[in-house]
Each structure stands twice: as structure tokens, then as C-alpha cells.
Design a protein around this motif. Structure first.
Motif, mmCIF file in Angstrom:
data_model
loop_
_atom_site.group_PDB
_atom_site.id
_atom_site.type_symbol
_atom_site.label_atom_id
_atom_site.label_comp_id
_atom_site.label_asym_id
_atom_site.label_seq_id
_atom_site.Cartn_x
_atom_site.Cartn_y
_atom_site.Cartn_z
ATOM 1 N N SER A 79 -43.889 33.279 15.830
ATOM 2 C CA SER A 79 -44.193 33.364 14.399
ATOM 3 C C SER A 79 -45.276 34.397 14.117
ATOM 4 O O SER A 79 -46.062 34.760 14.989
ATOM 5 C CB SER A 79 -44.649 31.989 13.887
ATOM 6 N N LEU A 104 -43.500 20.452 14.804
ATOM 7 C CA LEU A 104 -42.786 21.503 14.083
ATOM 8 C C LEU A 104 -41.504 21.833 14.833
ATOM 9 O O LEU A 104 -41.511 22.003 16.055
ATOM 10 C CB LEU A 104 -43.659 22.757 13.970
ATOM 11 N N TRP A 105 -40.410 21.926 14.071
ATOM 12 C CA TRP A 105 -39.097 22.197 14.663
ATOM 13 C C TRP A 105 -38.450 23.384 13.962
ATOM 14 O O TRP A 105 -38.701 23.625 12.778
ATOM 15 C CB TRP A 105 -38.185 20.977 14.531
ATOM 16 N N GLN A 106 -37.606 24.082 14.700
ATOM 17 C CA GLN A 106 -36.823 25.166 14.122
ATOM 18 C C GLN A 106 -35.344 24.805 14.192
ATOM 19 O O GLN A 106 -34.836 24.434 15.254
ATOM 20 C CB GLN A 106 -37.077 26.480 14.873
ATOM 21 N N GLU A 153 -48.146 32.740 9.258
ATOM 22 C CA GLU A 153 -47.377 31.502 9.303
ATOM 23 C C GLU A 153 -48.087 30.458 10.169
ATOM 24 O O GLU A 153 -48.140 29.266 9.826
ATOM 25 C CB GLU A 153 -45.980 31.767 9.854
ATOM 26 N N TRP A 159 -40.746 24.508 17.637
ATOM 27 C CA TRP A 159 -41.428 25.721 17.183
ATOM 28 C C TRP A 159 -42.555 26.058 18.153
ATOM 29 O O TRP A 159 -43.237 25.182 18.677
ATOM 30 C CB TRP A 159 -41.993 25.460 15.791
ATOM 31 N N TRP A 184 -49.475 26.684 8.922
ATOM 32 C CA TRP A 184 -49.132 25.400 9.532
ATOM 33 C C TRP A 184 -50.400 24.669 9.985
ATOM 34 O O TRP A 184 -50.509 23.447 9.854
ATOM 35 C CB TRP A 184 -48.181 25.589 10.702
ATOM 36 N N TRP A 219 -33.377 30.864 11.578
ATOM 37 C CA TRP A 219 -34.126 29.716 12.082
ATOM 38 C C TRP A 219 -35.127 29.278 11.023
ATOM 39 O O TRP A 219 -35.999 30.053 10.632
ATOM 40 C CB TRP A 219 -34.852 30.078 13.375
ATOM 41 N N ARG A 220 -35.014 28.041 10.581
ATOM 42 C CA ARG A 220 -35.916 27.507 9.565
ATOM 43 C C ARG A 220 -36.864 26.496 10.200
ATOM 44 O O ARG A 220 -36.443 25.571 10.878
ATOM 45 C CB ARG A 220 -35.122 26.846 8.443
ATOM 46 N N THR A 221 -38.153 26.696 9.942
ATOM 47 C CA THR A 221 -39.173 25.826 10.524
ATOM 48 C C THR A 221 -39.474 24.677 9.578
ATOM 49 O O THR A 221 -39.688 24.892 8.376
ATOM 50 C CB THR A 221 -40.460 26.618 10.807
#
Length: 776
Positions: A493, A456-458, A497, A488, A501, A466-468
């Protein structure tokens, strides 16, 4: 200033007013670095015949200076050299490293030190005290060219090997200030010396002449081992290089690694195998000393290419003890690489296609090396159909190619391990990558890509936004090429959330290269707010000490080995985090070393922040939450894995009381995470209808009895009388084939036991059946 004056008086001319310093320990952390620079010369000048109070203050000043970076005025530098000269009569020696250190840390141009420098060097040369060669050269140069030549002549007689003599010739050509820098780095640190001053390595790496020497030394070393391997130089165990040459090549390697020289990987690939494997069938190495020196250099300035080369050598060396030592050293290399983000994530493509696959035709067959998120695998095909094992014609006609491809798969797997460790280590430094570079060199990389896409990246698509994303499942958002990208972490979070995930990973059967979505987080507790500067969260546990000590090394913590010797009763395990800005300390002590197992007791965790040239203990509330969480996660691992509560055979007196207490204790973070994973994984298995999670236990209904498996220790009791059941499942039990979104040995063990006990009527092991039927 009053404290400085009082300490100076206590070391030089103590009065009755200073007697309280025998037992009163003033807080020397209040001293400035310049204050320390004023005090250190006086501390060195305290002789063996001085009053006890003077010696007491001297030791405290020296200890503080070792933890800090003293600053010296020109006057303090002069007093340091005077103290060194004044101590010759009593010590019969002088710690030239202290003189060098004063010059490196001098706040203004140096004073004229020719007189004391000449006295010091001539005295040491007359007594053949050559144990600080670079400092002798540096201080000899201050005394004049004639003294410098005398030092060089004496050293030339004792320095063995052409590479070492080339280094000596180089030092003579340098400027005085450059020689001082080399002495700060290359001489063995004395007991009273502080750590190497900041930026000295960078300053030496900027000296053109030394960079030229570095390449020449590495090439000469590589040529030497080639000559040994080809028989031009007779093989003798560990004699390919002299001790002086090993040190000189180590200096060269560190400079080349720091500069990340493009010519270095090729030389390393020539040098390391050459020093590690004898040209005969002997198990000894051409130069075990050189191998370890290069690995020590990697611990200071690692590169991914060098880590891969070390792992490759570890697999081919014949000496039985070397792989074990390399395993210990590699842990430190990987921990250092994780904090060197500018080079840590660099990987070669090695001919793999964009899909992470390399194909090579071997007659009518095709060898296929496939990269997954965690490793590379070699398989074979014929006419597009997968085959089991290596076809006999390929084994017979293509031995060299198969060996080469197997080696390639091993090297790629090693690179993937290095990549995962580097990415995970970037959590505490809050590593950020430009979007375009991340996309092109990591996400789309044929080797790194499969692992990177499962994480997972932001992405900061807009300032503060910041979008995950999970690249394996999501489209990337539009972002500028220089937009920041970071890993991430669940601590950033909301709980809903995090749960979403985790559900997605299990649903898509995506296995991450390290625990990310299911990563435990540790927040400050009310008890820790009360204690303020220390945490007792993991105190008062009993652990198998050797097991915990091995985990220290595996996770990049440093600690001295405990044992029944002077000073071996207790210690602190230390890990530096956040690019050296923070460190965590976990204290522990031996509880029993008389029996068959060494048992240690755990104590508090404290955090220090770097500042004013040294470490300062910090309030827990001031520790960045991510740094606090990652450090406490490690300590939880140490306690959870090494605790005697996880030992099903523990029956020892007082320890047994702790064992029972742990059975009923509240769940820790790691155990709660394990329970969450089970809640998602078990419903997808064939034993789902026989399993239920009840608090801290997994309850399994068998045909003969019902069982409770503890989610922390994986120990088992049987209903209705809670009789203990000892089970050691086979390594390849059914539970090992259940999909898990992360690697967790304890979780795999619990699932394996659950599969076994759900079909307890099919158990054939008499030792298990006897226990079950005894109370059924």
C-alpha cells in the motif's frame, strides 16, 4: 561433463594434474542432480588409504549431495550397490540408506540387484548390525523371499512391543517398492544421506495397508494409556510403551496427520493426556517419549486440533522440565502450521453462539465465556448483572462445571493463539482464501470471527481490483464465492493509506491479534544493492546471546547453541519462508563467554532460493519484497530486543562504547513504528501536555526534572546533564492501561516510564528519587 570426469578421476585414479584439487574448490552447484548421482557411488568407494586429494574430493561431493537430491540411472544404482559391497571389508558395515536412496531416486526401472543385496544383508545379519531395520527389510526383499524371512526373523527377536511387531508384519506384506519408500522415511538418516526425497510421504500415505495400520496403531496406543490410567496396567514412569512402539506410533501419527484423517483428533485427545499425567500423584509421565514423539510428528504435519491438544497437555503436566521443552517444540509446530494453509484455519465452534459467547446456567447464576480478538474469558452474572470473581455458591455446588468452563476458556485461548500465528505466517506464502469459505468459516465463525474482524483484508472484487476492508468497521464488497481473499500487508500500500488505517485503528480502539497495520516494512537499501548478495543492515551489534537464541526459537528460526566448545564459536540462524521456496540465514558469533553474560556479535543476512534439488544463494534484488521484509523484520526484532544497548545496567569496556553509539544511532524500522504509535496514542492520555517526541526520544516534563526516553531501548537520561536514570516500573503500571493497537513490550515499557516520570513528585521509590534529586 569435463568437471564430472575430472572429479571421478580424482576419486578413483588421481594424477599429478589433480593435485590442485587439494586447495581449489570447484563450484559443485553447477553439477546436475544426475551428475551427482554418478559421483556419489565413487565417493563412497574412496577408502581410508586413498590419496589425500581423493578424500578431499569425496568429502566435497558428499557434502553437495547432502544439500541436493541426486538422481541415479540404473547403472549408477548398480555402482552404488557395488560400492556398498566393496566397502564391507574395510568398514565392517554398509550404509544401506545410500542404497535405498539410490532406488528411490532412480530415473528408470531398477536393475537386478539380487546378488549384491544378498551379500549386504547376510553380512550385516551375521554381525548383528540391525541399526537400519527398514533398509534391511527393503534390500533383503530384493535378494529373495528367503533373505527377507531371515531379516524378519532376526528383527522379530529384537523389536519389543505388540504395536512394533504389528508394524513389522505389515512391512512384510508390502510390495518391494513400498518397502523401499518406508526405509527412506523411517530409518535414521545417515551422515551422508540427502534430505528425504520429495513426495515420499505422500506416496506412503497412499498405501491402503499402511493407512489401516496407522489407525490401528493409534487406537492401540490410546487403549494402552486408558488401561494405565484405570489401573489395569501398573504405572511405571515412562514405561507405557517400548522404544520401538514409540517409533511405530510416530510413523502412524505422521501418516494420519498428513492425510488429515477425521478420526485422529478424538484419538489424540485420548492419547496425549494419558501419556502426560500419571494416574497417581507422581510427577513422572506414563510415556514422556511418546509425548515428545507426537509433538515431533506435529512439527512435520501439524493440525490445529493437535496444536490445541499439545497446549492443553502443557498446562496439566506435572513434570517440571516438560513444559519448558514443549514450549520450545510448540514454536516449531506453529511455524509449520502457518505454512499448511489447507488445515491451519480450521476451528471447532464448541457451542458458542454467533456473538462469540457461551452461556451456562449454574443455579441462579450464569457462567459466561466470551471470545475477544485475543483470548476467551470466563465471567459470571446474576440477573443480567456482571459479578466480580466466582460466586461462593457456584464454587461450592458447581466445582466440576467451573473447572470444565475454565478449561474451555484456556483451550479457546490456545486456539486463538494458534489462529493468529497461522494467519501471520501466511504472509510469506501469500495465502489466499476463496471469499465464501473465508466469510463463512472465518469471518462468521463464533471463535475465529472476533479476531478475523479486527484484521485488514483484501478482496479481489474484479480481476486486479483488490479492495481493502476492515470487517469490524466496513461492509464487505460484493464478490463471487470464489473471489480471492488475502491478508493486507503495508508493503502493498501507499504510505498515506497505511497512515489512514493506523489512524482508524486508534480512533476506534481496535486492537489487532498481531501487528498488521503498524507492521514494519523493510525495503532494499542502496548499501544492500551494492553488496548484492548479503545485507549488513543488522551487522556489528552486540547482543545478549541467550536472549537472542530464545527469540530464534520463538520466531521459528533454527540455530545450534553457541558455546566454548569445538565448533561452537559461530553459527547461522535459519528460517524457511514462502512454503519452502526461500530461506534466510543470519550469521552470528560469540564475542565473550568468560563474563557473567554471554555476548554475541551479529553479522550478515543472506537469502537462498530452492532450485535444482538444493539451495542456491540469491541476489537480494531477486528476493520477493514481502519475503525480504518479513525476514528482516525478524532479524530487527532479534537485535532490538537482545541488544546490550537495551540493558540499562551495561558498563562493560568496549561494549559500553557500542552502548553509547546505539544511543545516538538513527532509528530503525521497529523504532520508527513505535514512534508513529506514540504520536497517535499519547494525545489521548492525561499526560499529553507533558510529553513531546523529539527525534529518537520521548521527552517527558516532570515536576522535578525533564527526561528523555530512548524510543529504541527505553533507557532514560535526565536534562540538563544527560545523567542516566535507572527505572524498573511495576508490571501493572499506568502505562499498561493505555490502549495500544498492537502488543509491543518495549512500547508498553516506554509509556509506563512516561506516566511515572510525568508525576515524578509522587514517586516514593527512594532509589529512583535519589538519582533524580542528585542533579536536580
Amino acid at each position: 561433463m569435463k568437471l564430472v570426469a575430472r572429479l571421478l578421476r580424482a576419486m578413483t585414479e588421481p594424477t599429478t594434474e589433480d593435485e590442485d584439487l587439494r586447495t581449489w574448490y570447484p563450484d559443485l552447484s553447477a553439477l546436475s542432480d544426475r551428475d551427482l548421482g554418478d559421483l556419489v557411488p565413487a565417493a563412497y568407494a574412496v577408502g581410508r588409504e586413498a590419496p589425500f586429494v581423493s578424500m578431499s574430493v569425496r568429502l566435497r561431493v558428499e557434502d553437495e549431495a547432502k544439500q541436493r537430491q541426486p538422481r541415479y540411472t540404473p547403472e549408477a544404482c548398480e555402482r552404488m550397490f557395488q560400492a556398498l559391497v566393496g566397502g564391507l571389508a574395510q568398514r565392517k558395515w554398509a550404509d544401506l540408506e545410500l542404497g535405498v536412496g539410490a532406488l528411490v531416486r532412480c530415473t528408470e526401472p531398477w536393475p537386478d540387484l539380487a546378488g549384491p543385496a544378498r551379500t549386504l544383508v547376510e553380512y550385516l545379519l551375521a554381525r548383528e548390525r540391525l541399526d537400519q531395520p527398514f533398509a534391511l527389510l527393503a534390500i533383503g526383499g530384493l535378494a529373495g523371499d528367503d533373505v527377507l524371512r531371515a531379516v524378519a526373523h532376526r528383527l522379530d527377536r529384537v523389536r519389543q512391543g505388540p504395536i512394533a511387531r504389528d508394524e513389522l508384519d505389515l512391512v512384510l506384506r508390502l510390495e518391494p517398492a513400498e518397502r523401499v519408500l518406508l526405509a527412506e522415511l523411517f530409518d535414521t538418516r545417515s551422515f551422508t544421506s540427502p534430505a528425504v526425497a520429495p513426495h515420499v510421504w505422500e506416496r506412503v500415505a497412499a498405501i491402503p495397508a499402511f493407512v489401516e495400520f496407522a489407525r490401528a496403531a493409534m487406537e492401540a496406543a490410546a487403549d494402552r494409556v486408558r488401561a494405565v490410567q484405570e489401573g489395569e496396567i501398573p504405572f511405571r514412569a515412562d514405561k507405557a510403551f517400548t522404544g520401538n512402539e514409540v517409533a511405530a506410533v510416530g510413523h502412524a501419527a505422521r501418516i494420519a496427520l498428513l492425510r488429515d484423517e477425521p478420526w485422529l483428533p478424538d484419538l489424540i485427545d485420548r492419547l496425549l493426556p494419558g501419556v502426560s499425567v500419571a494416574p497417581t500423584q507422581a510427577k513422572a509421565l506414563p510415556s514422556q517419549a511418546m509425548l515428545y514423539e507426537i509433538v515431533r510428528a506435529a512439527q512435520e504435519f501439524p493440525t490445529p486440533e493437535l496444536v490445541t491438544a499439545i497446549r492443553t497437555v502443557r498446562g496439566i503436566v506435572r513434570h517440571a522440565g516438560v513444559p519448558k521443552q514443549l514450549d520450545k517444540m510448540i514454536k516449531k509446530v506453529e511455524a509449520a502450521l502457518a505454512e499448511r494453509t489447507e488445515v491451519a484455519l480450521r476451528l471447532p465452534e464448541l457451542g458458542f453462539g454467533p456473538d462469540g459467547v457461551l452461556r451456562r446456567d449454574l443455579g441462579p447464576y450464569t457462567a459466561v465465556v466470551t471470545v475477544t480478538a485475543g483470548k476467551a474469558e470466563l465471567t459470571f452474572e446474576k440477573d443480567g448483572a456482571a459479578l466480580k470473581g466466582v460466586p461462593a455458591p457456584v464454587r461450592r455446588d458447581h466445582k466440576a462445571e467451573v473447572a470444565e468452563l475454565r478449561d474451555l476458556a484456556k483451550r479457546v485461548s490456545a486456539q486463538l493463539v494458534t489462529l493468529a500465528r497461522a494467519l501471520e505466517g501466511g504472509f510469506t506464502v501469500d495465502a489466499v482464501h476463496p471469499f465464501a469459505r473465508w466469510r463463512d468459516t472465518l469471518l462468521r465463525h463464533p471463535i475465529a470471527g472476533p479476531a478475523v474482524r479486527t484484521l485488514l483484508w483484501q478482496i479481489e472484487a474484479a480481476p486486479g481490483d483488490w479492495r481493502t476492508v476492515l470487517p469490524e468497521a466496513d461492509e464487505l464488497p460484493d464478490a463471487a464465492d470464489d473471489a480471492p481473499v488475502r491478508l493486507w500487508h503495508p508493503i502493498r500500500s501507499r504510505p498515506d493509506e497505511v497512515r489512514a488505517w493506523r489512524d482508524l485503528l486508534v480512533e476506534r480502539r481496535i486492537r489487532q491479534p498481531f501487528k498488521q497495520a503498524f507492521r514494519e516494512i523493510y525495503l532494499l537499501t542502496p548499501a544492500e544493492e551494492d553488496t548484492a548478495t548479503y545485507s549488513n543492515r543488522f551487522a556489528a551489534h552486540l547482543v545478549h546471546y541467550r536472549r537472542m537464541f530464545a527469540l530464534f526459537r520463538a520466531r521459528g528460526w533454527t540455530s545450534s547453541l553457541l558455546g566454548p566448545w569445538d565448533g561452537g564459536g559461530s553459527d547461522e540462524a535459519v528460517r524457511t519462508l514462502a512454503a519452502g521456496e526461500w530461506r534466510a540465514r543470519f550469521s552470528h558469533a560469540l564475542a565473550d563467554w568468560q563474563g557473567e553474560h554471554e555476548i554475541a556479535g551479529t553479522n550478515r543476512v543472506v537469502f537462498d532460493r530452492r532450485g535444482d534439488g538444493g539451495w542456491r544463494e540469491a541476489a537480494l534484488a531477486d528476493v520477493p519484497p514481502l519475503v525480504f521484509s518479513e525476514a528482516m523484520r525478524d532479524v530487527d526484532l532479534f537485535v532490538g530486543v537482545a541488544s546490550i544497548a537495551a540493558d540499562p545496567m551495561w558498563e562493560d569496556g568496549e561494549g559500553h562504547e557500542y552502548w553509547v553509539r546505539a544511543w545516538y544511532a538513527d532509528l530503525g524500522e521497529s523504532t520508527r513504528t513505535r514512534r508513529e504509535a506514540l504520536e497517535r496514542v499519547l494525545p489521548r492520555t492525561r499526560i499529553a501536555d507533558r510529553c513531546a517526541i523529539d527525534g529518537r526520544y520521548l521527552v517527558v516534563r516532570g515536576e522535578l526534572r525533564t527526561y528523555k526516553i530512548h524510543l529504541g531501548s527505553a533507557n532514560i537520561v535526565m536534562e540538563p546533564d544527560d545523567a542516566f536514570l535507572c527505572v524498573v516500573p511495576e508490571r501493572r503500571a499506568a502505562g499498561a492501561r493505555v490502549f495500544l493497537p498492537f502488543e509491543d513490550e518495549r512500547l508498553s515499557l516506554i509509556i509506563s516510564k512516561a506516566f511515572l516520570l510525568a508525576a515524578d513528585d509522587a514517586i516514593e521509590d527512594e532509589s529512583i528519587l535519589m538519582q533524580i534529586k542528585r542533579g536536580a
